[in-house]
Design an enzyme around this catalytic site. Structure first.
Site, short mmCIF file in Angstrom:
data_model
loop_
_atom_site.label_atom_id
_atom_site.label_comp_id
_atom_site.label_asym_id
_atom_site.label_seq_id
_atom_site.Cartn_x
_atom_site.Cartn_y
_atom_site.Cartn_z
N GLY A 43 0.76 -1.25 0.00
CA GLY A 43 0.00 0.00 0.00
C GLY A 43 0.79 1.30 0.00
O GLY A 43 0.33 2.30 -0.52
N GLU A 98 4.19 4.16 6.06
CA GLU A 98 3.00 3.31 5.96
C GLU A 98 1.88 4.09 5.27
O GLU A 98 1.84 5.32 5.33
CB GLU A 98 2.62 2.87 7.39
CG GLU A 98 1.39 2.04 7.55
CD GLU A 98 1.42 0.68 6.86
OE1 GLU A 98 1.56 0.68 5.62
OE2 GLU A 98 1.22 -0.35 7.52
N ASP A 99 0.98 3.38 4.62
CA ASP A 99 -0.15 4.06 3.99
C ASP A 99 -1.23 4.45 5.01
O ASP A 99 -1.71 5.56 5.02
CB ASP A 99 -0.76 3.19 2.86
CG ASP A 99 -1.13 1.78 3.31
OD1 ASP A 99 -0.82 1.40 4.46
OD2 ASP A 99 -1.72 1.04 2.49
N ASP A 102 -4.59 1.47 11.19
CA ASP A 102 -5.97 1.18 11.56
C ASP A 102 -5.96 0.69 13.01
O ASP A 102 -5.94 1.50 13.94
CB ASP A 102 -6.47 0.12 10.56
CG ASP A 102 -7.94 -0.21 10.65
OD1 ASP A 102 -8.66 0.53 11.33
OD2 ASP A 102 -8.36 -1.20 10.03
N LYS A 130 -6.39 6.15 10.97
CA LYS A 130 -7.79 5.85 11.32
C LYS A 130 -7.83 5.66 12.83
O LYS A 130 -7.92 4.54 13.32
CB LYS A 130 -8.18 4.56 10.61
CG LYS A 130 -9.39 4.64 9.74
CD LYS A 130 -9.79 3.24 9.34
CE LYS A 130 -9.80 3.06 7.86
NZ LYS A 130 -10.26 1.71 7.49
N PHE A 151 -13.70 2.61 5.13
CA PHE A 151 -12.74 1.86 4.32
C PHE A 151 -12.40 2.70 3.09
O PHE A 151 -13.29 3.10 2.35
CB PHE A 151 -13.30 0.50 3.90
CG PHE A 151 -12.22 -0.39 3.40
CD1 PHE A 151 -11.46 -1.14 4.28
CD2 PHE A 151 -11.92 -0.46 2.04
CE1 PHE A 151 -10.43 -1.95 3.83
CE2 PHE A 151 -10.90 -1.26 1.58
CZ PHE A 151 -10.15 -2.01 2.47
N VAL A 152 -11.13 2.98 2.92
CA VAL A 152 -10.71 3.85 1.81
C VAL A 152 -9.82 3.11 0.82
O VAL A 152 -9.16 2.13 1.17
CB VAL A 152 -9.98 5.11 2.33
CG1 VAL A 152 -10.93 6.03 3.10
CG2 VAL A 152 -8.77 4.75 3.19
N ARG A 164 -5.82 0.60 -6.57
CA ARG A 164 -4.60 1.30 -6.12
C ARG A 164 -4.28 2.47 -7.05
O ARG A 164 -3.58 3.40 -6.68
CB ARG A 164 -3.40 0.34 -6.12
CG ARG A 164 -3.51 -0.80 -5.13
CD ARG A 164 -2.18 -1.52 -5.04
NE ARG A 164 -2.27 -2.83 -4.43
CZ ARG A 164 -2.20 -3.07 -3.13
NH1 ARG A 164 -2.08 -2.07 -2.27
NH2 ARG A 164 -2.28 -4.29 -2.66
P1 IMP Z 1 -3.74 -2.37 11.08
O1 IMP Z 1 -2.79 -3.50 11.34
O2 IMP Z 1 -5.13 -2.72 11.54
O3 IMP Z 1 -3.27 -1.04 11.61
O4 IMP Z 1 -3.90 -2.27 9.51
C1 IMP Z 1 -2.97 -1.70 8.70
C2 IMP Z 1 -3.08 -2.24 7.30
O5 IMP Z 1 -4.42 -2.58 6.96
C3 IMP Z 1 -2.67 -1.19 6.29
O6 IMP Z 1 -1.31 -1.32 5.97
C4 IMP Z 1 -3.54 -1.50 5.10
O7 IMP Z 1 -2.90 -2.45 4.28
C5 IMP Z 1 -4.77 -2.14 5.68
N1 IMP Z 1 -5.90 -1.21 5.80
C6 IMP Z 1 -6.46 -0.71 6.93
N2 IMP Z 1 -7.48 0.11 6.66
C7 IMP Z 1 -7.58 0.14 5.31
C8 IMP Z 1 -8.46 0.84 4.41
O8 IMP Z 1 -9.35 1.61 4.77
N3 IMP Z 1 -8.24 0.61 3.09
C9 IMP Z 1 -7.26 -0.21 2.61
N4 IMP Z 1 -6.42 -0.88 3.42
C10 IMP Z 1 -6.58 -0.70 4.76
#
Ligand code: IMP
Length: 175
Positions: A43, A98-99, A102, A130, A151-152, A164
């Site tokens: 991402g 990081e993109d 969450d 987020k 969700f984006v 993407r």
């Molecule tokens: P986390 O481990 O829950 O913080 O998630 C991080 C990863 O989840 C990011 O690197 C993304 O790949 C994916 N992710 C979380 N939210 C989104 C979203 O809204 N769109 C697309 N990918 C997401």
């Protein structure tokens, strides 16, 4: 991408302006150093490419790949290393790029993993935060935008490996 289901959350103009600011901030903070930008695949590759072009200190780039999402919108909560760095980061100033953050599970895993390699410093730069969904605290030094719990996709972010290529951050209307 003229699909009526894709709504602009953050336009190209706003992305460009904010990434310019982040680049200037990082360049100021890392003056006289040679940081290694570590992009989290897949991402973050679009964001990293634009961020790098706004950084004026001599920065190196490497990538690391982790998996947690599969093709679903809900995290499995399990993170695994899919592809490691080529760079030895011992004694280096590392910026993890990081993109989106969450739950924080992915970055928590990555920071613990990278710290065992003894970098001189380790900071996180994320385009999107987020924050409402956070389960694990991760200290974010550079944040592009805080966004609501939607969700984006776009600008490198995918849904089931698609979208993407949308040049802005978009959310998907679910009706
Ligand atoms: P986390 O481990 O829950 O913080 O998630 C991080 C990863 O989840 C990011 O690197 C993304 O790949 C994916 N992710 C979380 N939210 C989104 C979203 O809204 N769109 C697309 N990918 C997401």
């Amino acid at each position: 991408m003229a699909d009526k289901n894709f709504r602009v959350l953050i336009s190209q103009r706003r992305l460009e302006a904010r990434i310019g600011q982040l680049g200037r901030e990082i360049s100021r903070d890392y003056r006289g150093r040679k940081p290694v930008l570590v992009g989290v695949l897949r991402g973050a590759f679009v964001f990293l490419a634009d961020l790098l072009r706004n950084i004026t200190v001599p920065a190196e780039v490497d990538f690391i790949s982790v998996g947690s999402y599969g093709d679903a919108k809900v995290s499995s909560g399990v993170v695994r290393l899919l592809q490691d760095l080529n760079t030895n980061i011992r004694g280096r100033h590392v910026i993890l790029v990081e993109d989106i953050v969450d739950t924080g599970v992915t970055l928590s895993y990555l920071t613990h993993n990278l710290r065992t390699r003894r970098p001189r410093s380790l900071e996180i730069c994320t385009l999107l935060d987020k924050h409402e969904k956070r389960k694990v605290h991760v200290p974010l030094k550079y944040v592009g935008f805080r966004i609501p719990d939607k969700f984006v996709v776009g600008y490198g972010l995918d849904y089931a490996q698609q979208h993407r290529n949308i040049p802005y951050i978009s959310w998907v209307r679910e009706d």
